[in-house]
Design a protein around this motif. Sequence first.
Motif, PDB file in Angstrom:
ATOM      1  N   GLY A  27      58.272  -7.010  82.749  1.00 36.66           N
ATOM      2  CA  GLY A  27      58.063  -8.484  83.312  1.00 36.66           C
ATOM      3  C   GLY A  27      58.011  -9.487  82.182  1.00 36.66           C
ATOM      4  O   GLY A  27      58.534 -10.435  82.127  1.00 36.66           O
ATOM      5  N   TYR A  28      56.936  -9.459  81.269  1.00 33.84           N
ATOM      6  CA  TYR A  28      56.834 -10.293  80.562  1.00 33.84           C
ATOM      7  C   TYR A  28      58.005 -10.569  79.339  1.00 33.84           C
ATOM      8  O   TYR A  28      58.039 -11.651  78.904  1.00 33.84           O
ATOM      9  CB  TYR A  28      55.322  -9.953  79.738  1.00 33.84           C
ATOM     10  N   LEU A  31      60.712 -12.279  80.962  1.00 30.50           N
ATOM     11  CA  LEU A  31      60.256 -13.812  81.059  1.00 30.50           C
ATOM     12  C   LEU A  31      60.571 -14.372  79.641  1.00 30.50           C
ATOM     13  O   LEU A  31      61.277 -15.683  79.585  1.00 30.50           O
ATOM     14  CB  LEU A  31      58.994 -14.084  81.512  1.00 30.50           C
ATOM     15  N   GLU A  44      55.606 -16.708  84.957  1.00 31.22           N
ATOM     16  CA  GLU A  44      55.588 -15.471  85.627  1.00 31.22           C
ATOM     17  C   GLU A  44      55.537 -15.596  87.229  1.00 31.22           C
ATOM     18  O   GLU A  44      56.239 -14.679  87.843  1.00 31.22           O
ATOM     19  CB  GLU A  44      54.242 -14.714  85.265  1.00 31.22           C
ATOM     20  N   TYR A  48      58.501 -12.628  88.569  1.00 31.17           N
ATOM     21  CA  TYR A  48      57.799 -11.684  89.411  1.00 31.17           C
ATOM     22  C   TYR A  48      58.216 -11.545  90.727  1.00 31.17           C
ATOM     23  O   TYR A  48      58.496 -10.355  91.064  1.00 31.17           O
ATOM     24  CB  TYR A  48      56.098 -11.301  89.127  1.00 31.17           C
TER      25      TYR A  48
END
Length: 106
Positions: A27-28, A31, A44, A48
């Motif tokens: 996820g990060y 991003l 986020e 997400y």
Amino acid sequence: MAKDTQLLKGILEGCILKVISKGDAYGYKILETLNEYGYKELSEGSVYPLLLRLEKKEIIRVERKKSPYGPMRKYYFLTDEGEVYLNEFKKNWNEISYITNKILND
């Protein structure tokens, strides 16, 4: 960019799938990659929920792997349906952006 959230959500789905298709996607990092390409206002809270929606639609799958920096991470991978979805997105995007640019630049 905040004014165009509906438009942006659809576009981000395709962009997220492309980032995931390159591998090693959690996820990060997804991003950060989107931020590096110019989506500076993304948070986020924007990414997400899209990942969760794509997972529920079985376009992506999740594997939990140990992180060298702490707790387990969720890594995202395209499913076979995800590959098809991404290819269709790219085809549609190219057609829509071509026509739109033609109109707007006339």
